[in-house]
Design an enzyme around this catalytic site. Structure first.
Site, short mmCIF file in Angstrom:
data_model
loop_
_atom_site.label_atom_id
_atom_site.label_comp_id
_atom_site.label_asym_id
_atom_site.label_seq_id
_atom_site.Cartn_x
_atom_site.Cartn_y
_atom_site.Cartn_z
N CYS A 129 0.89 -1.16 0.00
CA CYS A 129 0.00 0.00 0.00
C CYS A 129 0.92 1.20 0.00
O CYS A 129 1.56 1.48 1.00
CB CYS A 129 -0.92 0.04 1.22
SG CYS A 129 -1.78 1.62 1.33
N CYS A 183 -0.59 4.20 2.54
CA CYS A 183 -0.57 4.05 4.00
C CYS A 183 -0.21 2.60 4.31
O CYS A 183 0.93 2.20 4.14
CB CYS A 183 -1.89 4.49 4.61
SG CYS A 183 -3.36 3.92 3.75
N SER A 184 -1.16 1.82 4.77
CA SER A 184 -0.80 0.43 5.09
C SER A 184 -2.00 -0.49 4.89
O SER A 184 -2.22 -1.40 5.68
CB SER A 184 -0.30 0.34 6.53
OG SER A 184 -1.30 0.85 7.40
N CYS A 185 -2.80 -0.25 3.84
CA CYS A 185 -3.98 -1.07 3.59
C CYS A 185 -3.57 -2.53 3.45
O CYS A 185 -2.62 -2.86 2.72
CB CYS A 185 -4.70 -0.59 2.34
SG CYS A 185 -5.34 1.08 2.55
#
Ligand SMILES: [Co+2]
Length: 193
Positions: free
Chosen positions: A98, A101-103
């Site tokens: 991602c 962000c950090s999906c």
């Protein structure tokens, strides 16, 4: 920068020091908790992979509609972004990141490994994906095409890794036990060792 000692390391050290100085948690407790999260069994996703390795119909379902394949394993997907599943073969290797962000499909894979959220991982996955993979010990033959896919708030990706050789007689449970979170985002490859 080495992704495995990514950008949060200094911050983590400082917070650990502070928490133990204040008597909130000991350094050992923090280290134990961190190790528990980093090494948490991927569970559900690994079961999906193992089933796909042994059941052609399920494999087809998984690759065409990841969300419905998850629901078929009693993983609740209502309200979750759709799950897409990409198959790694001897011709193409997918790596999931991602960049924003950090999906990460937590319902399927649990909490992301610490490096997944790091700025180093997110940048290098795009800029130098083969070098990034090498840091994880994953060396792709040059003829294998590498595709980097971006998970977002609207669509999450997971990798169906290749089944390791020598596992023809293995049960689903035994297969599921060797599938790590990194294997399902394409940074590592399942191994029987
Ligand atoms: Co994200």
């Amino acid at each position: 920068m080495n992704v495995l000692e990514a950008d949060g390391a200094a911050l983590l050290k400082a917070i650990t020091k502070l928490l133990s100085a204040k008597g909130v948690l000991t350094e050992a407790e923090i280290a134990q908790q961190r190790s528990a999260v980093d090494n948490a069994p991927p569970g559900q996703g690994a079961r999906m992979v193992a089933r796909a390795w042994t059941d052609a119909d399920y494999r087809a379902q998984l690759l065409s509609d990841g969300s419905s394949a998850a629901e078929a394993m009693n993983i609740p997907m209502r309200g979750m972004p759709p799950l897409g599943v990409l198959e790694n073969t001897d011709e193409v290797h997918h790596l999931v990141v991602c960049t924003l962000c950090s999906c990460y499909p937590k319902a399927i894979l649990g909490y992301p490994p610490y490096w997944y959220k790091s700025a180093a991982y997110r940048a290098r996955a795009v800029r130098d994906p083969r070098g990034l993979l090498a840091e994880f010990g994953t060396i792709l033959p040059p003829q294998v095409k590498l595709r980097v896919v971006d998970s977002t708030a609207d669509y999450r990706w997971m990798v169906l890794p290749r089944r390791p050789d020598g596992t023809q007689d293995w049960s689903i449970e035994r297969l599921a036990a060797i599938v790590r979170p990194g294997d399902m985002v394409g940074v590592t490859i399942p191994t029987t060792e």
